[in-house]
Design a protein around this motif. Structure first.
Motif, mmCIF file in Angstrom:
data_model
loop_
_atom_site.group_PDB
_atom_site.id
_atom_site.type_symbol
_atom_site.label_atom_id
_atom_site.label_comp_id
_atom_site.label_asym_id
_atom_site.label_seq_id
_atom_site.Cartn_x
_atom_site.Cartn_y
_atom_site.Cartn_z
ATOM 1 N N GLU A 70 7.467 -57.094 1.474
ATOM 2 C CA GLU A 70 6.609 -58.083 2.109
ATOM 3 C C GLU A 70 5.911 -58.957 1.074
ATOM 4 O O GLU A 70 5.755 -60.169 1.270
ATOM 5 C CB GLU A 70 5.564 -57.388 2.988
ATOM 6 N N ASP A 101 2.165 -55.998 9.917
ATOM 7 C CA ASP A 101 2.279 -56.829 11.116
ATOM 8 C C ASP A 101 1.012 -57.655 11.331
ATOM 9 O O ASP A 101 1.076 -58.819 11.743
ATOM 10 C CB ASP A 101 2.547 -55.958 12.344
ATOM 11 N N ARG A 104 8.408 -50.998 1.579
ATOM 12 C CA ARG A 104 8.165 -52.049 2.582
ATOM 13 C C ARG A 104 7.069 -53.006 2.111
ATOM 14 O O ARG A 104 7.170 -54.215 2.308
ATOM 15 C CB ARG A 104 7.779 -51.394 3.901
ATOM 16 N N THR A 142 -0.819 -46.990 10.422
ATOM 17 C CA THR A 142 0.440 -47.033 9.674
ATOM 18 C C THR A 142 0.525 -48.284 8.811
ATOM 19 O O THR A 142 -0.204 -49.271 9.005
ATOM 20 C CB THR A 142 1.640 -47.021 10.639
ATOM 21 N N ASN A 143 1.405 -48.218 7.845
ATOM 22 C CA ASN A 143 1.644 -49.368 6.970
ATOM 23 C C ASN A 143 2.192 -50.548 7.764
ATOM 24 O O ASN A 143 1.874 -51.703 7.494
ATOM 25 C CB ASN A 143 2.617 -48.966 5.866
ATOM 26 N N THR A 144 3.000 -50.240 8.766
ATOM 27 C CA THR A 144 3.570 -51.289 9.608
ATOM 28 C C THR A 144 2.477 -52.050 10.340
ATOM 29 O O THR A 144 2.551 -53.269 10.496
ATOM 30 C CB THR A 144 4.565 -50.694 10.619
ATOM 31 N N ASP A 145 1.445 -51.336 10.769
ATOM 32 C CA ASP A 145 0.332 -51.995 11.452
ATOM 33 C C ASP A 145 -0.334 -53.024 10.535
ATOM 34 O O ASP A 145 -0.657 -54.141 10.965
ATOM 35 C CB ASP A 145 -0.704 -50.960 11.906
ATOM 36 N N ASP A 182 6.736 -46.624 2.703
ATOM 37 C CA ASP A 182 5.588 -47.527 2.800
ATOM 38 C C ASP A 182 5.481 -48.400 1.551
ATOM 39 O O ASP A 182 5.191 -49.612 1.635
ATOM 40 C CB ASP A 182 4.300 -46.731 2.983
#
Length: 498
Positions: free
Chosen positions: A200, A401, A196, A395-398, A193
């Motif tokens: 970003e 995104d 990433r 999540t970190n991806t959420d 996390d």
């Protein structure tokens, strides 16, 4: 130890980013600017306006010359000669033999007036059409320059908005990275996390660097159009906004058909071709010229003896020219038909131009409303993703995104505003709406000549063009001679080897 290295890496990335963006902090005092000010500055200094004015001056002079060709023309001639016989001749007046060498002087004053000349009539009509087209061309230069400056100004506003979006994205990702770092430090989230989030953030910082460069380019372009130093820092006083356009498409088309100056210029091309046809037909008609003259001659300077006068008229007409006039008339007819087809084609092109601009305007208008809603929803979605991640249920991806979606939504909204404003400007240009301000200061030819000369001298001095030209030509000539010598030497060496 690993955590300290991770924190140090993050600090280093932030420091590098600040260093890259630091020049803006030392920028010179900015110049407040709005759209009308930008247009006025361009009108006052841009070369396209000056060239259009000079073209009009030249066309007016040509038209005056064509009209003045019908006026009287007075010419004076003088001839001085000395001569005699190669061998002695009997001189009746003296009763002696001599070569009779002497001087002769003659003077003439002639007046001629064209009474009828088809070629001159046609030339005058063609010059008039060119002059009228140049009058429209001067006005058209204002319209085109206004459109160019308007697009450049909106491009600056769009670049400014793009930079703001990137700054918002960087700020949000920096805050998120702090949150991820804090949770990673206590062992709540995995290292992936953190990595990433750093990637970003770095990507967003790169986008901001590009956006800042895009703004600098847009700023320099607008400065160039306004005729001010290209490194001037501008402070736009306006923002891209939406102002409803209520005119209907049929009204826009009807207005354009009556006011498009380039369409009127196309109509003048037809008149010019008609005049050219009449000029070609003039080969079948006579030309009549009236004349009056007075002659003086004598053996003593200045030759003012033997005063004689004369008056009359002359008629000239081609009786047979092997079909030259017939061929010229045929070519002129074909050119006239070409001009008429071009005019018909131009009328269709004007209507199509207006339609395209109008449809683009309405399409961008619809995108404004939809993208505005999308921005609000993307902001809410990003906020929810942050809250869920902080609560440990997301999540970190959420979050990342959602941030990407928010940035895209903001960019789409700004793009829609930019497209709407530029499409509205393009529609006004397509309709032929006048752009020259009512209080535009028209300089005399002498004033414009002095200004142009001063600007040209300044540009020539800056580039040192004459010196550079001489040096460049000298270098190229020297290189050419050296290549020729090298070729000759190689050929000589090849022959010696044989």
């Amino acid at each position: 130890m690993i955590k300290r290295k991770q924190a140090g890496r993050t600090a280093l990335l932030s420091a590098l980013f600040v260093a890259l963006m630091a020049p803006s902090a030392f920028a010179a005092e900015s110049l407040p600017i709005n759209l009308q000010t930008a247009i006025d500055k361009a009108f006052a200094s841009h070369a396209d306006i000056k060239k259009a004015e000079y073209n009009l001056d030249a066309a007016r002079a040509d038209y005056n010359a064509a009209r003045e060709s019908f006026g009287p023309k007075v010419t004076f001639s003088h001839n001085t000669s000395r001569g005699g016989f190669w061998h002695d001749q009997f001189n009746m007046s003296s009763g002696l033999y001599d070569k009779q060498i002497g001087n002769t002087y003659s003077n003439g004053l002639n007046l001629s007036v064209p009474i009828y000349n088809g070629s001159l009539n046609a030339a005058e009509k063609r010059a008039k059409a060119v002059y009228q087209s140049s009058v429209l061309g001067e006005e058209l230069a204002f319209i085109k320059l206004k459109a160019t400056v308007t697009d450049a100004y909106y491009a600056l506003l769009a670049a400014k908005d793009a930079r703001v979006v990137c700054e918002q994205s960087v700020e949000a990702l920096e805050d998120h990275l702090k949150n991820v770092q804090a949770q990673y430090d206590v062992g709540v989230v995995a290292k992936v996390d953190l990595l990433r989030s750093e990637v970003e953030l770095t990507s967003a910082q790169q986008s901001l660097i590009k956006a800042d460069n895009g703004y600098n380019i847009a700023e320099a372009n607008l400065n160039n159009l306004m005729g001010i130093p290209q490194d001037t820092k501008l402070n736009p006083m306006e923002e891209l906004s939406y102002n409803a356009y209520t005119e209907s498409l049929p009204n826009c088309i009807n207005y354009a058909m009556l006011h498009r100056l380039d369409l009127q210029q196309s109509s003048l091309q037809v008149k010019s071709a008609e005049a050219a046809l009449n000029g070609a037909k003039a080969g079948w008609t006579p030309s009549v010229t009236g004349s009056a003259s007075n002659q003086w001659s004598g053996n003593d300077w200045p030759g003012d003896d033997g005063n004689r006068w004369g008056a009359g008229f002359s008629v000239n007409m081609n009786v047979f020219d092997s079909g030259v006039t017939k061929s010229n008339v045929a070519a002129a007819k074909a050119n006239l038909m070409t001009a008429k087809e071009s005019y018909r084609q131009d009328t269709d092109a004007v209507q199509l131009d207006v339609r395209n601009c109008y449809f683009n305007l309405r399409e961008a208008e619809k995108r404004i409303s939809t993208t505005e809603v999308a921005v609000a929803k993307a902001e809410e979605d990003y906020h929810i993703a942050q809250v869920r991640y902080e609560a440990g249920v997301g999540t970190n991806t959420d979050v990342l995104d959602a941030q990407v979606a928010l940035r895209e939504a903001r960019n789409n909204y700004n793009t829609a505003l930019y497209d709407y404003n530029t499409s509205r400007s393009a529609l006004q240009t397509a309709m032929g709406i006048e752009a020259r301000p009512g209080d535009y200061k028209y300089l005399t030819y002498g004033e414009r000549f002095k200004a142009t000369k001063a600007l040209y001298n300044a540009a020539a001095e800056t580039t040192d063009s004459e010196k550079m030209l001489k040096e460049r030509v000298k270098a190229l000539e020297k290189a050419r001679v050296e290549r020729r010598r090298a070729t000759a030497a190689a050929e000589k060496a090849a022959k010696s080897e044989k």
